[in-house]
Write a protein that holds these residues in place. Structure first.
Motif, short mmCIF file in Angstrom:
data_model
loop_
_atom_site.label_atom_id
_atom_site.label_comp_id
_atom_site.label_asym_id
_atom_site.label_seq_id
_atom_site.Cartn_x
_atom_site.Cartn_y
_atom_site.Cartn_z
N THR B 62 0.98 -1.16 -0.01
CA THR B 62 0.02 0.16 0.03
C THR B 62 0.98 1.22 -0.09
O THR B 62 2.02 0.90 0.33
N LEU B 63 0.48 2.45 -0.45
CA LEU B 63 1.11 3.46 -0.48
C LEU B 63 0.45 4.48 0.75
O LEU B 63 0.82 5.75 0.87
N ASP B 64 -0.09 3.90 1.67
CA ASP B 64 -0.40 4.58 3.02
C ASP B 64 0.57 4.40 4.02
O ASP B 64 0.88 3.42 4.28
N PRO B 65 1.23 5.57 4.31
CA PRO B 65 2.36 5.42 5.24
C PRO B 65 2.20 5.18 6.57
O PRO B 65 3.01 4.44 7.18
N HIS B 66 0.84 5.25 6.98
CA HIS B 66 0.32 4.63 8.18
C HIS B 66 0.04 3.17 8.28
O HIS B 66 -0.33 2.71 9.35
N PHE B 67 -0.04 2.63 7.26
CA PHE B 67 -0.41 1.07 7.20
C PHE B 67 0.41 0.10 6.60
O PHE B 67 0.15 -0.94 6.44
N GLY B 69 4.04 -1.91 6.43
CA GLY B 69 5.30 -2.36 7.13
C GLY B 69 6.47 -2.97 6.06
O GLY B 69 7.40 -3.43 6.27
N PHE B 70 6.31 -2.20 4.96
CA PHE B 70 7.19 -2.99 3.87
C PHE B 70 7.98 -1.54 3.36
O PHE B 70 7.67 -0.64 3.11
N LEU B 71 9.49 -2.02 3.51
CA LEU B 71 10.35 -1.04 2.95
C LEU B 71 10.08 -0.63 1.57
O LEU B 71 10.23 0.62 1.09
N SER B 72 9.81 -1.68 0.68
CA SER B 72 9.65 -1.30 -0.74
C SER B 72 8.55 -0.18 -1.02
O SER B 72 8.47 0.60 -1.65
N SER B 73 7.45 -0.31 0.02
CA SER B 73 6.30 0.60 0.14
C SER B 73 6.80 2.02 0.52
O SER B 73 6.56 3.02 -0.02
N ILE B 74 7.82 2.05 1.68
CA ILE B 74 8.27 3.31 1.98
C ILE B 74 8.95 4.11 0.96
O ILE B 74 8.94 5.14 1.01
N GLN B 75 9.74 3.16 0.14
CA GLN B 75 10.40 3.77 -0.96
C GLN B 75 9.85 4.83 -1.72
O GLN B 75 10.09 5.83 -2.20
N VAL B 76 8.63 4.21 -2.15
CA VAL B 76 7.95 5.06 -2.89
C VAL B 76 7.13 6.21 -2.17
O VAL B 76 7.20 7.35 -2.61
N ILE B 77 6.39 5.82 -0.97
CA ILE B 77 5.82 6.67 -0.04
C ILE B 77 6.75 7.98 0.11
O ILE B 77 6.10 9.11 0.14
N ASN B 78 7.90 7.74 0.45
CA ASN B 78 8.83 8.95 0.79
C ASN B 78 9.14 10.02 -0.27
O ASN B 78 9.24 11.13 -0.08
N GLY B 206 -4.55 4.23 0.50
CA GLY B 206 -3.14 3.62 0.03
C GLY B 206 -3.07 3.47 -1.35
O GLY B 206 -2.02 3.21 -1.93
N ARG B 207 -4.20 3.77 -2.12
CA ARG B 207 -4.22 3.72 -3.62
C ARG B 207 -4.26 4.90 -4.14
O ARG B 207 -4.22 4.99 -5.49
N ASN B 208 -4.69 5.93 -3.38
CA ASN B 208 -4.62 7.42 -3.73
C ASN B 208 -3.93 8.33 -3.06
O ASN B 208 -4.55 9.39 -2.49
N PRO B 209 -2.63 8.17 -2.85
CA PRO B 209 -1.92 8.91 -1.63
C PRO B 209 -1.71 10.58 -2.17
O PRO B 209 -1.44 10.57 -3.37
N VAL B 210 -1.95 11.21 -1.17
CA VAL B 210 -1.82 12.45 -1.53
C VAL B 210 -0.91 13.41 -0.40
O VAL B 210 -1.34 13.26 0.54
N GLY B 211 0.40 13.97 -0.59
CA GLY B 211 1.24 14.11 0.09
C GLY B 211 1.53 15.55 -0.13
O GLY B 211 1.01 16.28 -1.14
N TRP B 220 -1.42 3.32 -10.46
CA TRP B 220 -0.83 2.12 -10.09
C TRP B 220 -1.43 0.96 -10.67
O TRP B 220 -2.70 0.76 -10.58
N ARG B 221 -0.82 0.38 -11.46
CA ARG B 221 -1.28 -0.84 -12.44
C ARG B 221 -0.81 -2.09 -11.54
O ARG B 221 0.43 -2.31 -11.52
#
Lengths: 316, 535
Positions: B62-67, B69-78, B206-211, B220-221
């Protein structure tokens, strides 16, 4: 005819139901818990329980299955736990076309390469060419497709830089790029089928060439190519189509590995990640689509017999 | 008196470790921020160009930073979001610096004050102010559904909005772990999300993150790609430099390498160790990687089976030849570990650990001595649960088995698929298993939740209340030197009673094509593309 069609339809429905119950049950029997997988390493018991409730995983097996089946029939395929997307969109609109494109290219390669090669082997029976094609066919059948895929990637993609090594471009959006991206994966997946069709064409054609009508055609003075392609190959179409229909399962099975190696977002990848993530509904959708495909294609095969063989046509 | 202490600690935490550069840098940042705050639109905006394609090898949930636990997600989220603080690396030290905050002060040892930058907007056009910060922190702390990171803000008593740009966080106890809790790589409790977007998308956020980050989310396909585009209104000057970024979701690392070598993609977020030599030998790519905050270990079940015997556990811990492990299992790339605290935790890691006499290492005589003390003197048969984790995982188990045979333990290797492995580990259904805890920036997250009696991740089931007390004490002390002393004591207990045999600290590799410039490597498995450009 109508009764036959209805019978066929009834059979299809029964098969689909058995398939869906079996997959659902097998997945539930396999150890592993989707909630644990989704939550990763850091979560509390409350999070775990609220997530389980949210996904309806606290319900008994039969209730879960019935819920799923009722919704599925009505076109609501559910939502992927992980992807948070509608499974119908994800599976049917996005993943299925990729797999169909791959299957189409592989089958085309198999027929366009396999049939001529088989005909040549049959015509030049017991020559060095025939022996060569036999070796090729044996290697093709025995060679693991993922290894072949990686070898093709390194030779044609990295060394020669002729083809892209991964990714999918829809041929509907960009025909040239679409074909370009499908050549290596198509070849990888079709090697087994090219080999199989070559051998099958050779064997059946050799038999057919001994038939009296071939001798008759020759006696009429028809040119050699016409004897082979019109009188010969037309008569091997039926066994060929039958085998191809039955082998579709193998082809779909092959897409799993091929899609992984070439990073194509098709049903194979969808199923793999769904099984690993214990995404029951996504797996169900994937299995149902492949089952449909398999049954549908074999139905088409049945329907094509009268076209291929005029003797089977209804003459009433 | 107290005030002076806090200032000293704050200086230490924010800048002292950066040395003389820090003062200049801190001031510089302040001036830039002040200018931005003053509302001068003349700030240099970057001219964006180029489309970067990066293979992401691991799962993104997911791209929701609060949900996540995956580093690969954080890499994009950041790249889409900012936090109150961010992690900065100068090549030697890891520090935490204000990000969305302009300043970060300690009013007393329990009260943190964050002054926010003025004029920062989310990608949806809404303003990032104190309300948004409060919203995000509360979403982590007590949102519904519960965030897996809620525990990180358990000590947070009150969030006080002083003015639209000032937030005061009141904690019930001094909380040394706060900067890590806010930034810790395995979850971003301090990442600020757009309240309007959360309202709009709900659990689909998490599928529509806005930061507020340098890149906006585009699409996200599934099993295919995540697309980002430049945020031309980004608040840091001259960033981002790229126009578009694509994270290609891939399963097969060797295909990614082939795509990189043939120029189809520009980089990889993770280069498995078995492929590193190949990348090293290629003149057109650059490898980034150092030993990161992690440790790998052999876990032993303290609750049932043969390893309830402490002497048998000790025998195993001393029988593992770490040098051979590094060569065989980690392709010569890792570093032998003596204790869990790893090199990037500069306040806590002892560079002379090898000669300090602390921790565990290979000593077959000592292993045999402990083995002789074990209750069961016959050959013991145990099950080693292996996960499908590529060559490193397979080789680890295969290297360890003969080592344990030397002390009369017959190891049966059992390879299970990931979902089964996870379930069995969480339920304690194993004798031995190996694993790694990664991207740790502080001892508190490196050993406490992992080995706390009845802790959520204490899968070995080790119980030691003295250890718990030491870690709990260290948690509420701000002075690094004092914390270090307590963590060393806790580690000594852990290593002596050996619920695990600690094995190695691993490097984590990223690869870019030489066309890519300006990547700032941070040894916390991050993939920040703020400063990256493509020729």
């Amino acid at each position: 005819m109508l009764i036959q069609a209805l019978k066929k339809l009834g059979q299809t429905l029964v098969v689909l139901m058995i398939v869906s119950i079996a997959t659902f049950g097998l997945l539930k029997l396999a150890p592993g818990d989707p909630v644990q997988i989704m939550l990763g390493a850091e979560y509390s018991q409350e999070t775990y329980e609220s997530m389980t409730r949210e996904l309806g995983l606290d319900q008994p097996f039969l209730v879960q299955y019935a819920d799923w089946a009722m919704n599925f029939v009505q076109g609501d395929w559910g939502t992927s736990y992980i992807a948070r997307t509608d499974i119908f969109t994800y599976g049917f609109k996005e993943a299925l076309p990729v797999t169909l494109t791959l299957a189409f290219f592989s089958l085309s390669f198999a027929i366009l390469i396999g049939v001529p090669l088989g005909v040549l082997s049959a015509v030049k029976k017991d020559t060095i060419f025939d022996a060569g094609s036999a070796v090729f066919a044996l290697t093709g059948t025995a060679f693991p497709s993922f290894l072949l895929g990686i070898l093709l990637i390194w030779f044609f993609g990295v060394k020669l830089q002729l083809f892209p090594v991964m990714g999918y471009v829809s041929p509907w959006e960009d025909l040239r790029l679409g074909i370009y991206h499908m050549i290596l994966p198509g070849l990888t997946l079709s090697t087994y089928f090219i080999a199989m069709i070559t051998r099958l064409t050779r064997a059946t054609l050799i038999e057919v060439m001994d038939e009296p009508y071939i001798a008759a055609a020759r006696a009429r003075g028809e040119p050699g190519w016409r004897v082979i392609w019109v009188h010969g190959v037309r008569n091997i179409a039926m066994p060929l189509v039958t085998i191809l229909g039955l082998q579709l399962g193998t082809l779909i099975q092959g897409t799993v590995l091929t899609e992984t190696v070439f990073n194509l977002p098709g049903i194979g990848q969808m199923l793999t990640s769904a099984v690993l993530g214990r995404e029951y509904q996504v797996v169900q959708a994937g299995v149902m689509m492949t089952a449909f495909l398999f049954i549908g294609v074999n139905l088409l095969v049945d329907l094509s017999y009268p076209i291929l063989d005029p003797r089977l046509r209804d003459r009433k | 008196m107290t005030e002076i202490d806090h200032k000293k600690i704050l200086t230490e935490r924010i800048s002292a470790r950066l040395g003389r550069r820090a003062v200049l840098k801190g001031m510089g940042a302040g001036i830039v921020a002040a200018t931005a705050a003053g509302g001068f639109p003349a700030i240099a905006r970057a001219q964006q160009s180029g489309h970067l394609k990066i293979a992401s090898i691991k799962v993104i949930d997911t791209l929701d930073p609060h949900f996540t636990g995956f580093l690969s997600s954080i890499q994009v989220i950041n790249n889409i979001h900012n936090g109150l603080l961010k992690i900065v690396y100068d090549g030697e030290n890891l520090t935490f610096e204000p990000d969305l905050a302009e300043t970060w002060d300690l009013e007393d040892d329990k009260t943190h004050v964050f002054k926010l930058r003025d004029g920062v907007k989310f990608h949806d056009g809404t303003t990032c102010d104190a309300e948004a910060v409060k919203f995000s922190l509360l979403r982590v702390k007590e949102g519904e559904p519960t965030s897996p990171h809620a525990w990180k803000l358990a000590l947070l008593d009150e969030i006080e909005i002083v003015d639209p740009l000032t937030v005061k966080l009141h904690f019930s106890q001094p909380y040394a772990f706060l900067p890590v809790a806010l930034n810790g790589s395995t979850g971003r409790a301090g990442t600020i999300v757009s309240p309007a977007a959360v309202e709009k998308y709900g659990t689909d956020y998490g599928r529509n993150p806005v930061g507020t980050g340098p890149f906006k989310f585009v699409s996200w396909r599934e099993n295919d790609a995540i697309e980002l585009e430049a945020n031309t209104e980004y608040f840091e000057p001259d960033m981002p430099k790229l126009e578009r970024v694509t994270f290609l979701l891939m399963n097969e690392a060797s295909t990614a390498i082939a795509a990189l070598f043939s120029g189809q993609i520009d980089g990889m977020n993770d280069c498995p160790m078995q492929l590193v030599n190949q990348v090293d030998a290629n003149p057109n790519t650059t490898l980034y990687g150092e030993i990161e905050g992690n440790y790998t270990f052999l876990g032993m079940n303290c609750k049932k089976g043969p390893f309830t015997d402490i002497n048998l556990r000790r025998a195993v811990a001393w029988a593992i030849d770490r040098e051979t492990m590094v060569k065989q299992a980690y392709f010569g790339r890792a570093q032998q570990a003596y204790t869990p605290i790893s090199p990037p935790m500069t306040d806590f890691f002892d560079p002379d650990i090898a000669t300090s006499g602390r921790g565990q290492w290979f000593d077959l005589d000592k292993a045999r001595e402990f083995r002789a003390l074990a209750e069961n003197q016959d050959e013991i048969e145990v099950t080693y649960m292996m996960a499908e984790r590529g060559p490193v995982g397979t080789r680890t188990a295969q290297t360890i088995a003969p080592m344990l045979a030397q002390i009369g333990i017959k190891v049966n290797l059992e390879l299970v698929e990931p979902a089964t492995w996870l379930k069995r580990r969480n339920e304690g259904d194993f004798d031995l298993y190996d694993f790694e805890w990664v991207a740790d920036l502080d001892p508190d997250e490196a050993i406490y939740p992992e080995f706390k009696s009845d802790g959520a991740w204490n899968f070995c089931g080790w119980v030691n209340t003295e250890f718990d007390d030491l870690c709990a004490q260290a948690q509420v002390i701000l002075d690094p030197a004092e914390r270090r002393k307590l963590y060393y004591q806790a580690e000594d207990l852990l290593m002596d009673e050996a619920p695990i045999g600690v094995m190695a600290h691993m490097p984590i590799y990223k690869v870019f094509s030489n066309k890519v410039e300006g990547f700032q490597y941070i040894p916390a498995d991050l993939m920040n593309l703020h400063t990256v450009s493509k020729v």
